[in-house]
Design an enzyme around this catalytic site. Structure first.
Site, PDB file in Angstrom:
ATOM      1  N   SER A  53      39.168  47.323  40.745  1.00 39.80           N
ATOM      2  CA  SER A  53      40.531  46.656  40.906  1.00 39.80           C
ATOM      3  C   SER A  53      40.521  46.522  42.501  1.00 39.80           C
ATOM      4  O   SER A  53      41.706  45.868  42.949  1.00 39.80           O
ATOM      5  CB  SER A  53      41.574  47.807  40.592  1.00 39.80           C
ATOM      6  OG  SER A  53      41.886  47.512  39.322  1.00 39.80           O
ATOM      7  N   SER A  96      43.160  44.835  39.522  1.00 39.74           N
ATOM      8  CA  SER A  96      44.469  45.047  39.578  1.00 39.74           C
ATOM      9  C   SER A  96      45.382  45.009  40.888  1.00 39.74           C
ATOM     10  O   SER A  96      46.619  44.838  41.247  1.00 39.74           O
ATOM     11  CB  SER A  96      44.922  46.308  38.892  1.00 39.74           C
ATOM     12  OG  SER A  96      44.374  47.357  39.317  1.00 39.74           O
ATOM     13  N   LYS A 151      49.691  49.046  47.613  1.00 39.35           N
ATOM     14  CA  LYS A 151      49.838  48.936  45.993  1.00 39.35           C
ATOM     15  C   LYS A 151      51.080  49.672  45.484  1.00 39.35           C
ATOM     16  O   LYS A 151      51.153  50.958  46.026  1.00 39.35           O
ATOM     17  CB  LYS A 151      48.374  49.203  45.417  1.00 39.35           C
ATOM     18  CG  LYS A 151      48.257  48.951  44.027  1.00 39.35           C
ATOM     19  CD  LYS A 151      47.006  48.904  43.514  1.00 39.35           C
ATOM     20  CE  LYS A 151      46.642  48.681  42.145  1.00 39.35           C
ATOM     21  NZ  LYS A 151      45.338  48.729  41.751  1.00 39.35           N
TER      22      LYS A 151
HETATM   23  N1  GLN Z   1      39.877  45.309  35.419  1.00 42.87           N
HETATM   24  C1  GLN Z   1      39.602  46.710  34.926  1.00 42.87           C
HETATM   25  C2  GLN Z   1      40.606  47.381  33.880  1.00 42.87           C
HETATM   26  O1  GLN Z   1      41.484  46.614  33.443  1.00 42.87           O
HETATM   27  C3  GLN Z   1      39.835  47.550  36.266  1.00 42.87           C
HETATM   28  C4  GLN Z   1      41.302  47.878  36.704  1.00 42.87           C
HETATM   29  C5  GLN Z   1      41.052  48.902  37.646  1.00 42.87           C
HETATM   30  O2  GLN Z   1      40.063  49.401  38.527  1.00 42.87           O
HETATM   31  N2  GLN Z   1      42.096  49.518  37.935  1.00 42.87           N
HETATM   32  O3  GLN Z   1      40.326  48.266  33.509  1.00 42.87           O
END
Ligand code: GLN
Length: 482
Positions: A181, A157, A82
């Site tokens: 994520s 994400s 990532k």
């Molecule tokens: N969808 C969650 C957020 O937007 C988790 C994102 C993540 O784990 N980086 O905060």
């Protein structure tokens, strides 16, 4: 595109082929690059591809093997990370205009471990900007589609990481998980996602979202593959109990598995309810004793706490990106940039929304009214899990409340937040959690089941995950043929 059945190679098969000389790392890397060339115009998982670097690393792996040097089992296996994990000499953008030109002078610890083992880095994967999101659609630098249905999002994400594994572009990828994520995009793309216990994989070199919650995690084709990569990344160096249980026949005899009671969270959709029931039944048939998890706070409360804590931490982390200390467009070094202008120009709308909300939550009366209660809820979630794991060894929940949504219907922040409902409790409690593909929604898209364990029980987590995978209908064909 039917990427699911084709070309997905699992690590035991690849490692065996490399070890016996049936396949060289160069051949394997070229095969991945060929597939990337064919699929990336549709999938768009990568932000940066480093074909020359990958080919050179693969050739070096082949030379090591020919020289008869003792090799790590994953030596020569391609992967990607990532784009919020620093890679020496390779652009690391967090999918943001703010870091569009940032080339780190060092590797994140996780990347250094993989390089040290001889794995072949193919490039950097798309994500929501600074990891804020659930769809990868807040990326300022590219669009990633779900390989199982390009009209749908891959989740987020770590959407690029999940899409790349699901498309068979590479055998595993490394992402990050703050509130879900890794697990949520894994569920949307029909692959396996593992978030370790807090602190078990070094965060050094991971661009922070919310340091008290951030974890480096693994996306792979199977739980056994995720376990192999985890054993390499875990710190201190892999202890025996972390190594994957290669005892797939061992079952779950006498293992107590807790399932949330009716009414824990909003009503489940038919498809998700069916998947959960079938999953629980499958564990029971493997010897598990099912019980009810009635000491966990409601997931909606955990979600509110997650939103407050993660947003407050994010607002404070992002202060460093001001065009002077970090980030911003390439500029004349003699002129000092205006931080407000740089931040206004280079951050996307979701990042700005979180900075505003997080700053407010840490200011004046909101601190006592929102931030501090959120800290107490986190304690209550931790206490709930401590009680639960006094009575059971594993928790089974859905990973997501439904399958991947369409890309052309924008989600409100509230709708996007609902996708984190089942993943945030384990994040708040710092527990290891695994999502495996299991069942389908009404559009035939994959759903996920999540297993959560106490720290130190990772081998059990992977074993139970493998049992679910075998019944879940999403294993790559090749696994059955091994
Ligand atoms: N969808 C969650 C957020 O937007 C988790 C994102 C993540 O784990 N980086 O905060």
């Amino acid at each position: 595109m039917s990427a699911r059945r084709e070309g997905r190679l699992t690590l035991p098969a690849l490692c065996r082929a490399l070890a016996c000389g049936a396949l060289s790392s160069l051949e394997l890397t070229r095969r991945c690059l060929g597939r990337l060339e064919r699929l990336e115009p549709t999938v768009g998982a990568f932000l940066t591809l480093d074909a020359p670097g990958a080919l050179a690393a693969a050739a070096a792996s082949d030379r090591r093997r020919q020289a008869g040097a003792p090799l790590h089992p994953l030596d020569g296996v391609p992967y990607a990370v990532k784009d919020n994990l620093c890679t020496r000499g390779l652009r690391t953008t967090c999918a943001s205009r703010m870091l569009e030109n940032y080339i780190p002078p060092y590797d994140a610890d996780a990347v250094a471990r993989l390089r040290g083992a001889g794995c072949v880095l193919l490039g950097k994967l798309n994500m929501d900007e600074f990891s804020f999101g659930s769809t990868t659609m807040t990326s300022a630098l590219g669009v990633t589609r779900n390989p199982l249905d390009p009209a749908r999002v891959p989740g987020g994400s770590s959407g690029g990481a999940a899409a790349a594994v699901a498309a068979g572009e590479l055998p595993f990828a490394v992402g990050s998980d703050t509130g879900g994520s890794v697990r949520q995009p894994a569920a949307f793309c029909g692959v396996t996602g593992f978030k370790p216990a807090a602190g078990r994989i070094s965060r050094y070199g991971l661009v922070a979202f919310a340091p008290s919650l951030d974890c480096v995690g693994v996306l792979a084709n199977t739980a056994a593959d995720a376990a192999r990569v985890y054993a390499l990344l875990a710190q201190p160096l892999p202890a025996q109990e972390l190594l994957p249980a290669d005892d797939s026949g061992a079952g779950l005899s006498g293992v107590r598995v807790a399932v949330p009671p009716q009414g824990w969270g909003p009503p489940l959709s038919d498809a998700v309810g069916r998947a959960l029931d079938r999953g629980a039944d499958c564990l029971r048939r493997a010897g598990a004793l099912l019980c009810t998890a009635d000491c966990l706070p409601p997931p909606e409360t955990a979600l509110l706490s997650y939103v407050a804590l993660s947003t407050a931490e994010a607002a404070s982390d992002l202060a460093r990106f001001d065009g002077i200390r970090f980030g911003g467009p390439a500029r004349d070094p003699s002129a000092l940039p205006d931080p407000a202008e740089v931040r206004g120009d280079c951050f996307g709308p979701e990042v700005k929304r979180r900075i505003l909300l997080g700053t407010a939550l840490l200011s004046g009366e909101f601190r006592a009214r929102c931030y501090q209660p959120a800290c107490l809820v986190r304690e209550a979630v931790r206490d709930g899990f401590a009680r639960l794991f006094g009575e059971a060894e594993l928790l089974l929940t859905p990973t997501v409340p439904g399958g991947a949504p369409r890309a052309d219907v924008p989600l409100s922040p509230r709708e996007a937040g609902q996708m984190d409902l089942y993943t945030v409790p384990a994040s708040l409690a710092g527990l290891p959690a695994l999502s495996v593909p299991f069942g389908r929604d009404e559009n035939a898209m994959p759903l996920g089941l999540q297993l959560v364990a106490p720290p130190g029980r990772e081998a059990l987590l992977f074993r139970a995950g493998a049992i679910l995978e075998a019944a879940g209908g999403w294993l790559p064909e090749e696994v059955g043929n091994e």
